[in-house]
Design an enzyme around this catalytic site. Structure first.
Site, PDB file in Angstrom:
ATOM      1  N   LYS A 195     -13.182   0.630  15.880  1.00 44.75           N
ATOM      2  CA  LYS A 195     -11.859  -0.028  15.938  1.00 44.75           C
ATOM      3  C   LYS A 195     -11.237   0.127  17.322  1.00 44.75           C
ATOM      4  O   LYS A 195     -10.645  -0.804  17.861  1.00 44.75           O
ATOM      5  CB  LYS A 195     -10.910   0.595  14.902  1.00 44.75           C
ATOM      6  CG  LYS A 195     -11.084   0.005  13.519  1.00 44.75           C
ATOM      7  CD  LYS A 195     -10.163   0.646  12.504  1.00 44.75           C
ATOM      8  CE  LYS A 195     -10.727   0.363  11.118  1.00 44.75           C
ATOM      9  NZ  LYS A 195     -10.045   1.097  10.069  1.00 44.75           N
TER      10      LYS A 195
ATOM     11  N   LYS B  18       9.022 -17.480 -10.069  1.00 45.45           N
ATOM     12  CA  LYS B  18       8.356 -16.352 -10.703  1.00 45.45           C
ATOM     13  C   LYS B  18       7.185 -16.858 -11.555  1.00 45.45           C
ATOM     14  O   LYS B  18       7.361 -17.778 -12.350  1.00 45.45           O
ATOM     15  CB  LYS B  18       9.379 -15.610 -11.564  1.00 45.45           C
ATOM     16  CG  LYS B  18       8.859 -14.325 -12.135  1.00 45.45           C
ATOM     17  CD  LYS B  18       9.926 -13.648 -12.975  1.00 45.45           C
ATOM     18  CE  LYS B  18       9.305 -12.481 -13.713  1.00 45.45           C
ATOM     19  NZ  LYS B  18      10.121 -12.022 -14.813  1.00 45.45           N
TER      20      LYS B  18
ATOM     21  N   PHE C 145      -4.048   3.623  14.793  1.00 42.54           N
ATOM     22  CA  PHE C 145      -4.410   4.554  13.724  1.00 42.54           C
ATOM     23  C   PHE C 145      -5.574   3.941  12.966  1.00 42.54           C
ATOM     24  O   PHE C 145      -5.660   2.717  12.858  1.00 42.54           O
ATOM     25  CB  PHE C 145      -3.222   4.771  12.774  1.00 42.54           C
ATOM     26  CG  PHE C 145      -2.273   5.822  13.261  1.00 42.54           C
ATOM     27  CD1 PHE C 145      -1.493   5.611  14.391  1.00 42.54           C
ATOM     28  CD2 PHE C 145      -2.166   7.038  12.603  1.00 42.54           C
ATOM     29  CE1 PHE C 145      -0.625   6.584  14.860  1.00 42.54           C
ATOM     30  CE2 PHE C 145      -1.303   8.022  13.059  1.00 42.54           C
ATOM     31  CZ  PHE C 145      -0.526   7.804  14.186  1.00 42.54           C
TER      32      PHE C 145
ATOM     33  N   LYS D  35     -10.358  -3.168  19.435  1.00 43.44           N
ATOM     34  CA  LYS D  35      -8.951  -3.501  19.674  1.00 43.44           C
ATOM     35  C   LYS D  35      -8.486  -3.111  21.082  1.00 43.44           C
ATOM     36  O   LYS D  35      -7.313  -3.178  21.392  1.00 43.44           O
ATOM     37  CB  LYS D  35      -8.071  -2.866  18.593  1.00 43.44           C
ATOM     38  CG  LYS D  35      -8.485  -3.299  17.170  1.00 43.44           C
ATOM     39  CD  LYS D  35      -7.483  -2.950  16.092  1.00 43.44           C
ATOM     40  CE  LYS D  35      -8.084  -3.243  14.717  1.00 43.44           C
ATOM     41  NZ  LYS D  35      -7.097  -3.391  13.652  1.00 43.44           N
TER      42      LYS D  35
ATOM     43  N   ASP E 268      -3.997  -6.150   5.182  1.00 46.87           N
ATOM     44  CA  ASP E 268      -5.023  -6.990   5.810  1.00 46.87           C
ATOM     45  C   ASP E 268      -5.088  -8.383   5.187  1.00 46.87           C
ATOM     46  O   ASP E 268      -5.586  -9.307   5.802  1.00 46.87           O
ATOM     47  CB  ASP E 268      -6.401  -6.321   5.678  1.00 46.87           C
ATOM     48  CG  ASP E 268      -6.505  -5.112   6.592  1.00 46.87           C
ATOM     49  OD1 ASP E 268      -5.984  -5.191   7.720  1.00 46.87           O
ATOM     50  OD2 ASP E 268      -7.074  -4.093   6.170  1.00 46.87           O
TER      51      ASP E 268
ATOM     52  N   ASN F 143       0.856  -1.193   0.000  1.00 44.25           N
ATOM     53  CA  ASN F 143       0.000   0.000   0.000  1.00 44.25           C
ATOM     54  C   ASN F 143       0.891   1.242   0.000  1.00 44.25           C
ATOM     55  O   ASN F 143       2.100   1.130   0.178  1.00 44.25           O
ATOM     56  CB  ASN F 143      -0.955  -0.045   1.206  1.00 44.25           C
ATOM     57  CG  ASN F 143      -0.193  -0.050   2.509  1.00 44.25           C
ATOM     58  OD1 ASN F 143       0.520   0.887   2.822  1.00 44.25           O
ATOM     59  ND2 ASN F 143      -0.315  -1.131   3.277  1.00 44.25           N
TER      60      ASN F 143
HETATM   61  N1  CTP Z   1      -3.530  -3.217  12.258  1.00 42.36           N
HETATM   62  C1  CTP Z   1      -2.823  -4.291  12.749  1.00 42.36           C
HETATM   63  N2  CTP Z   1      -2.812  -5.468  12.064  1.00 42.36           N
HETATM   64  C2  CTP Z   1      -3.478  -5.608  10.910  1.00 42.36           C
HETATM   65  C3  CTP Z   1      -4.226  -4.516  10.402  1.00 42.36           C
HETATM   66  C4  CTP Z   1      -4.227  -3.330  11.099  1.00 42.36           C
HETATM   67  O1  CTP Z   1      -2.212  -4.176  13.804  1.00 42.36           O
HETATM   68  N3  CTP Z   1      -3.446  -6.772  10.262  1.00 42.36           N
HETATM   69  C5  CTP Z   1      -3.552  -1.967  13.036  1.00 42.36           C
HETATM   70  C6  CTP Z   1      -3.040  -0.754  12.260  1.00 42.36           C
HETATM   71  O2  CTP Z   1      -1.646  -0.579  12.457  1.00 42.36           O
HETATM   72  C7  CTP Z   1      -3.832   0.386  12.852  1.00 42.36           C
HETATM   73  C8  CTP Z   1      -5.147  -0.267  13.269  1.00 42.36           C
HETATM   74  O3  CTP Z   1      -4.883  -1.671  13.346  1.00 42.36           O
HETATM   75  O4  CTP Z   1      -3.239   0.929  14.004  1.00 42.36           O
HETATM   76  C9  CTP Z   1      -6.278  -0.020  12.320  1.00 42.36           C
HETATM   77  O5  CTP Z   1      -5.879  -0.311  11.000  1.00 42.36           O
HETATM   78  P1  CTP Z   1      -6.852  -0.088   9.770  1.00 42.36           P
HETATM   79  O6  CTP Z   1      -6.157  -0.559   8.534  1.00 42.36           O
HETATM   80  O7  CTP Z   1      -7.399   1.304   9.798  1.00 42.36           O
HETATM   81  O8  CTP Z   1      -8.077  -1.004  10.128  1.00 42.36           O
HETATM   82  P2  CTP Z   1      -8.287  -2.543  10.084  1.00 42.36           P
HETATM   83  O9  CTP Z   1      -8.351  -3.037  11.483  1.00 42.36           O
HETATM   84  O10 CTP Z   1      -7.290  -3.196   9.205  1.00 42.36           O
HETATM   85  O11 CTP Z   1      -9.736  -2.608   9.461  1.00 42.36           O
HETATM   86  P3  CTP Z   1     -10.245  -2.184   7.973  1.00 42.36           P
HETATM   87  O12 CTP Z   1      -9.053  -2.344   7.065  1.00 42.36           O
HETATM   88  O13 CTP Z   1     -11.322  -3.143   7.706  1.00 42.36           O
HETATM   89  O14 CTP Z   1     -10.716  -0.765   8.058  1.00 42.36           O
END
Ligand code: CTP
Length: 413
Positions: free
Chosen positions: A342, A294, A328, A346, A284, A215
């Protein structure tokens, strides 16, 4: 005020420039200090003016440069001694063997050494630069030892090719390192005693040996937080995905690639942490199968089956105990609602809600505009701020959270 956190106390830095070839690098130092929001006054020796003009440093600092030329009007209006008294720090960069020797012996025979001699109540930092033989001369080394014993700070010179054609120690330290040392010295150490685990950057999830899913996270926010926390006296571990950011000073950096690697590194650093700031944009999903070879394009089509990665912060939330957890939230809609969900899911103390649909802020940019949401439901909308300032705003919350612990909880972890 948080904006002034890095520069608390008088926000003025005196920069003394002495006569070495590295004097030209003082221009970059002055420019960077100004960029950090500090006021800079420059004082130059006569020899320094052979290498760089006062006009250059006057333009960059935005203030008249002090030289040996005695200026009666200015003396009446400002007075170099009172300027020393009002400054937050005195940096001498470059510092020649000559100036170190003079200061160590209490000699004050020009404006710069007079001002250093008068700088009894503020920190003085020397960034030496000279020929290796001069640096290694026992007299110079003795002067440095004496000055260190007396509490003067040093940014040690680097090793390498010297302007005089020699090789060895004596090159002025990297200007950015000098600036970082100045900022750190000026900063209030209100996070001393905290061990802060910060994550930053994206993760990369491999499809095959040459391709991956990632990303656009630049890592700038997490690095700014780690840097600010170290400046404020915390012990900092930064677990970082691949980024182009320079490692912050005094931070222990652990580089990782995938979400799984980040999880392992975070779990390892977690036990002694008192605070966790999870600024990384963790993928995610990852390919369920990573091809050993490859993938060839003549394979008519490619379908990648994805599986979820571990939610690191969710896992930390379950093992949180007395720690402060800050997450975040990257959202494109219903910012406060989604971020608050969230935070609850969490088990966080605070979430920094980030509207990533706005192109001018967030990913990649040097500034951001966020909302801080506390577990008490309090939402505070911050203005558009450079990430280095925003980092301090987020860290300020640690002190506030410590002051009002949740019912039944005690400081610890
Ligand atoms: N985070 C994490 N592990 C993951 C995904 C996210 O620890 N596999 C943490 C990120 O570092 C951030 C928080 O969870 O502090 C929220 O991340 P975000 O990407 O906004 O949300 P997600 O929990 O991944 O949910 P979604 O993508 O469905 O919005």
């Amino acid at each position: 005020m948080v904006e002034t956190r890095e520069t608390e106390g008088p926000r003025t830095v005196l920069v003394g420039v002495t006569g070495g070839i590295a004097a030209y690098k003082s221009a970059e130092i002055v420019r960077s200090l100004i960029k950090e929001g500090l006021h800079v006054h420059v004082v130059m020796t006569r020899n320094a003016q052979e290498f760089i003009t006062p006009l250059t440093l006057q333009v960059l600092s935005g203030n008249p440069v002090w030289t040996d030329t005695f200026h009666l009007t200015r003396e009446q209006e400002i007075g170099h001694i009172s300027l020393v008294d009002r400054a937050g720090l005195f940096l001498v960069a470059p510092a020649t063997a000559n100036v170190l020797g003079k200061v160590a012996s209490g000699v004050a025979d020009d404006l710069l050494t007079t001002m250093v001699c008068a700088a009894n109540r503020i920190p003085v930092i020397f960034a030496p630069s000279m020929n290796v033989n001069m640096y290694e001369n026992p007299i110079t080394q003795g002067n440095i030892r004496k000055l260190k014993r007396l509490g003067y700070g040093f940014v040690e010179p680097a090793e390498g090719d010297l302007a005089c054609g020699y090789q060895g120690v004596g090159r002025l330290a990297d200007p950015q390192e000098i600036v970082e040392r100045v900022l750190s010295r000026l900063c209030v150490k209100d996070l001393a005693g905290e061990t802060i685990l910060v994550t930053a950057g994206p993760t990369e999830e491999a499809i095959d040996p040459v391709r991956f899913i990632t990303n656009p996270s630049s890592g700038k926010m997490g690095y700014a937080i780690a840097r600010a926390a170290a400046q404020r006296g915390a012990k900092v571990v930064l677990v970082s995905g691949p980024t182009g950011c320079a490692p912050p000073l005094d931070v222990s950096l652990v580089r990782v690639r995938s979400a799984e690697e980040m999880r392992k590194a975070v779990m390892k650093a977690f036990p002694p942490a008192t605070v966790v700031v999870m600024a990384a944009a963790v993928s995610d999903f990852r390919p369920a199968v990573r091809s050993r070879h490859k993938v060839k394009k003549h394979d008519a089509s490619l379908t990648i089956r994805m599986e979820p990665t571990p939610d690191i912060l969710f896992e930390l939330g379950k093992r949180k105990e007395q720690r402060i957890l800050i997450g975040f939230a990257a959202e494109t809609r219903s910012l406060v609602k989604n971020a608050s969900e969230k935070l609850a899911k969490k088990n966080l103390d605070l979430i920094v809600a980030n509207d990533v649909s706005r192109k001018e802020i967030g990913f990649q940019s040097d500034s951001n505009q966020v909302k801080l949401i506390g577990k008490d439901g309090n939402v505070s909308a911050l203005p558009f701020l450079p990430k280095r300032i925003l980092a301090h705003r987020v860290l300020d919350q640690i002190g506030m959270l410590r002051k009002k612990p949740a019912k039944g909880s005690r400081r610890g972890g």
